[in-house]
Design an enzyme around this catalytic site. Structure first.
Site, mmCIF file in Angstrom:
data_model
loop_
_atom_site.group_PDB
_atom_site.id
_atom_site.type_symbol
_atom_site.label_atom_id
_atom_site.label_comp_id
_atom_site.label_asym_id
_atom_site.label_seq_id
_atom_site.Cartn_x
_atom_site.Cartn_y
_atom_site.Cartn_z
ATOM 1 N N CYS A 129 0.763 -1.306 -0.026
ATOM 2 C CA CYS A 129 -0.003 0.091 -0.020
ATOM 3 C C CYS A 129 0.848 1.283 -0.138
ATOM 4 O O CYS A 129 0.458 2.374 -0.115
ATOM 5 C CB CYS A 129 -0.880 -0.005 1.051
ATOM 6 S SG CYS A 129 -2.033 -1.403 1.075
ATOM 7 N N HIS A 186 -3.059 7.401 3.064
ATOM 8 C CA HIS A 186 -3.728 5.959 2.547
ATOM 9 C C HIS A 186 -4.965 5.663 2.978
ATOM 10 O O HIS A 186 -5.055 5.806 4.283
ATOM 11 C CB HIS A 186 -2.469 4.844 2.723
ATOM 12 C CG HIS A 186 -3.010 3.601 2.574
ATOM 13 N ND1 HIS A 186 -3.475 3.106 1.331
ATOM 14 C CD2 HIS A 186 -3.116 2.455 3.055
ATOM 15 C CE1 HIS A 186 -3.892 1.905 1.388
ATOM 16 N NE2 HIS A 186 -3.678 1.308 2.477
ATOM 17 N N ASN A 245 -10.047 0.146 0.641
ATOM 18 C CA ASN A 245 -8.613 0.137 0.584
ATOM 19 C C ASN A 245 -8.053 -0.207 -0.747
ATOM 20 O O ASN A 245 -8.235 -1.706 -1.273
ATOM 21 C CB ASN A 245 -8.066 -0.739 1.664
ATOM 22 C CG ASN A 245 -6.586 -0.578 1.817
ATOM 23 O OD1 ASN A 245 -5.912 -0.202 0.767
ATOM 24 N ND2 ASN A 245 -5.973 -1.093 2.440
HETATM 25 C C1 LIG Z 1 -9.785 -5.547 10.869
HETATM 26 C C2 LIG Z 1 -10.249 -4.240 11.504
HETATM 27 C C3 LIG Z 1 -11.417 -3.511 10.842
HETATM 28 C C4 LIG Z 1 -11.034 -4.749 12.889
HETATM 29 O O1 LIG Z 1 -11.532 -3.825 13.482
HETATM 30 P P1 LIG Z 1 -11.961 -3.830 15.127
HETATM 31 O O2 LIG Z 1 -12.320 -5.042 15.460
HETATM 32 O O3 LIG Z 1 -12.554 -2.629 15.487
HETATM 33 O O4 LIG Z 1 -10.373 -3.331 15.479
HETATM 34 P P2 LIG Z 1 -9.563 -4.195 16.474
HETATM 35 O O5 LIG Z 1 -10.184 -4.498 17.676
HETATM 36 O O6 LIG Z 1 -9.180 -5.438 15.797
HETATM 37 O O7 LIG Z 1 -7.953 -3.337 16.641
HETATM 38 C C5 LIG Z 1 -8.275 -1.872 16.677
HETATM 39 C C6 LIG Z 1 -7.076 -1.900 17.914
HETATM 40 O O8 LIG Z 1 -6.386 -0.623 18.076
HETATM 41 C C7 LIG Z 1 -6.741 0.080 19.247
HETATM 42 N N1 LIG Z 1 -6.982 1.364 19.220
HETATM 43 C C8 LIG Z 1 -8.033 1.851 19.167
HETATM 44 N N2 LIG Z 1 -7.941 3.365 18.825
HETATM 45 C C9 LIG Z 1 -6.512 3.548 18.746
HETATM 46 C C10 LIG Z 1 -5.707 4.577 18.697
HETATM 47 N N3 LIG Z 1 -6.068 5.955 18.675
HETATM 48 N N4 LIG Z 1 -4.383 4.525 18.585
HETATM 49 C C11 LIG Z 1 -3.781 3.348 18.614
HETATM 50 N N5 LIG Z 1 -4.678 2.014 18.831
HETATM 51 C C12 LIG Z 1 -5.881 2.107 19.076
HETATM 52 C C13 LIG Z 1 -7.852 -0.582 19.802
HETATM 53 O O9 LIG Z 1 -8.055 -0.463 21.040
HETATM 54 C C14 LIG Z 1 -7.749 -2.198 19.508
HETATM 55 O O10 LIG Z 1 -6.672 -2.763 20.130
HETATM 56 P P3 LIG Z 1 -6.998 -3.645 21.553
HETATM 57 O O11 LIG Z 1 -7.697 -4.934 20.941
HETATM 58 O O12 LIG Z 1 -5.704 -4.242 22.051
HETATM 59 O O13 LIG Z 1 -7.765 -2.804 22.571
HETATM 60 C C15 LIG Z 1 -9.175 -3.299 12.167
HETATM 61 O O14 LIG Z 1 -8.596 -4.247 13.052
HETATM 62 C C16 LIG Z 1 -8.513 -2.738 10.877
HETATM 63 O O15 LIG Z 1 -8.806 -2.005 10.027
HETATM 64 N N6 LIG Z 1 -7.140 -3.160 10.900
HETATM 65 C C17 LIG Z 1 -6.259 -2.395 9.963
HETATM 66 C C18 LIG Z 1 -6.390 -3.199 8.611
HETATM 67 C C19 LIG Z 1 -5.714 -2.313 7.694
HETATM 68 O O16 LIG Z 1 -5.823 -1.185 7.506
HETATM 69 N N7 LIG Z 1 -4.897 -2.963 6.826
HETATM 70 C C20 LIG Z 1 -4.333 -2.722 5.624
HETATM 71 C C21 LIG Z 1 -3.221 -2.052 5.982
HETATM 72 S S1 LIG Z 1 -2.498 -1.057 4.628
#
Ligand SMILES: CC(C)(COP(=O)(O)OP(=O)(O)OC[C@H]1O[C@@H](n2cnc3c(N)ncnc32)[C@H](O)[C@@H]1OP(=O)(O)O)[C@@H](O)C(=O)NCCC(=O)NCCS
Length: 371
Positions: free
Chosen positions: A158, A298, A328
């Site tokens: 990405c 991104h 994405n």
């Molecule tokens: C797959 C996805 C949609 C699942 O969503 P979700 O279930 O709401 O998110 P998750 O709970 O898996 O993860 C989010 C984590 O970030 C944390 N978080 C929330 N706000 C945050 C912030 N401001 N800064 C850092 N971390 C944060 C959450 O607390 C959680 O962590 P925890 O489980 O230890 O509490 C999500 O994890 C996601 O979009 N991940 C990135 C995917 C991505 O962009 N991939 C391509 C990259 S190019």
């Protein structure tokens, strides 16, 4: 210096369950190694005398809504929108692949620049979903467009467009290219497990292209940073289909050719990477957030963008997002957003635009571009 607050310590060490194996040994994925993910470094560079002469984007016509995916695969209603902000994405129809998307985007960029594609003397394509492993997607695009120029792919997932842009800009700035075509394109619908709610609905297909030509000494990349940290491989990767684990019948049956993502840890890394790299580039140029006309980052997850922007003190009206409609699109995400913002009159000559990509590798690339 940009002021920010919020989470700073990451529990990335937990992201080790799907580590790739080599000769029975676990490779760059041990707890210790992965816990060191994102060592951003402090190296930045500048590359002036380059301008964007034209931009074009292309997405396939087929719209796939969240509701359609929920009905088709039994995904939890509302989950995708709530967790990512994505409402719909485009999927390339059968028989259409990354090179086809790139060709259309390139044609649109040439039209917007009123540049004859015959003048293109360099083609760089950023993609991590090539039509074939060999030859490069750039060669297919070169052939289809009838270009007379060197053509090669850059694979930085990405961050692919940022890597391709910086690479091509070196040729233009040095005078070794007069008209460089830079394309970011991906056909993500072909590499995700369609039944995986946590991965498939986040991704879409598309391509974006820019034409770079010599600019005045004030135009171009005031500052940029490209970075990589292969210690983050298991956070986002495709285990099978390469030379380590070929796409055997067993690997295909296990679904190991699909993109595997530790979303939770990618999320945390991305918020931090985006924040740190933007802060560094601004800092190096002595610019404040208010000096930047537009932020194009991104388009992975609106929550990642919102959190990072909030920590940097950037108000939402300074950020151009389109992931609601496209999801994405990997290497296409920044040029697609750039194309839209340009056509909406949000980018004008003399403007300072902050571009930032991040993704598998892990990789990241940020540039402060004076238009
Ligand atoms: C797959 C996805 C949609 C699942 O969503 P979700 O279930 O709401 O998110 P998750 O709970 O898996 O993860 C989010 C984590 O970030 C944390 N978080 C929330 N706000 C945050 C912030 N401001 N800064 C850092 N971390 C944060 C959450 O607390 C959680 O962590 P925890 O489980 O230890 O509490 C999500 O994890 C996601 O979009 N991940 C990135 C995917 C991505 O962009 N991939 C391509 C990259 S190019």
């Amino acid at each position: 210096m940009v002021q920010r607050s919020g989470p700073s310590s990451l529990d990335v060490a937990a992201a080790t369950d799907a580590a790739p194996e080599r000769n029975g040994r676990t490779r760059p994925s041990s707890d210790k190694q992965v816990s060191n993910v994102f060592q951003p470094g402090r190296r930045t560079h500048s590359l002036l005398g380059v301008q964007v002469a034209g931009i074009g984007g292309y997405v396939p016509d087929v719209v796939v809504t969240n509701a359609q995916l929920e009905a088709r695969y039994g995904f939890e209603p509302g989950w995708v929108e709530q967790r990512t902000g994505i409402l719909e994405r485009r999927h390339a129809p059968e028989g259409t692949a990354t090179a086809d998307l790139c060709v259309e985007a390139a044609r649109n960029a040439a039209q917007s620049a009123r540049i004859d594609l015959d003048d293109v003397d360099l083609l760089v394509v950023g993609t991590f979903t090539p039509d074939y492993h060999c030859p490069s997607t750039a060669c297919l695009v070169q052939h289809e467009l009838g270009l007379d120029c060197p053509a090669f792919d850059v694979q930085a997932a990405c961050s692919g467009f940022m890597y391709a842009l910086v690479t091509a800009a070196q040729f233009v700035a040095s005078g070794n290219s007069e008209t460089a075509l830079v394309v970011g394109g991906d056909c993500n619908s072909r590499i995700v497990d369609p039944t995986d709610q946590r991965t498939a609905p986040l991704f879409g297909d598309g391509a974006g292209a820019v034409l770079l030509t010599k600019g005045d000494p004030h135009q171009g990349l005031l500052c940029y940073q490209l970075g990589a940290d292969g210690g983050g491989t298991p956070l986002l990767y495709r285990p099978a289909g390469g030379t380590l684990t070929p796409a055997t019948a067993d690997a295909l049956a296990a679904g190991d050719h699909y993109l595997k993502m530790d979303g939770r840890n990618v999320f945390k890394w991305a918020v931090r990477a985006l924040t740190d790299t933007i802060e560094l580039v601004l800092d190096r140029t002595g610019m404040a957030v208010r000096d930047v006309d537009l932020f194009l980052v991104h388009q992975a997850n609106v929550r990642i963008i919102d959190y990072a922007m909030e920590q940097l003190g950037i108000s939402p009206d300074r950020v151009h997002n389109n992931l609601q409609r496209f999801g994405n699109t990997s290497a296409a995400s920044i040029p697609l957003a750039m194309d839209e913002a340009y056509r909406e009159g949000r980018i004008n000559r003399g403007d300072t635009v902050l571009l930032s990509g991040f993704g598998a590798g892990l990789t990241w690339g940020t540039g402060l571009f004076r238009w």
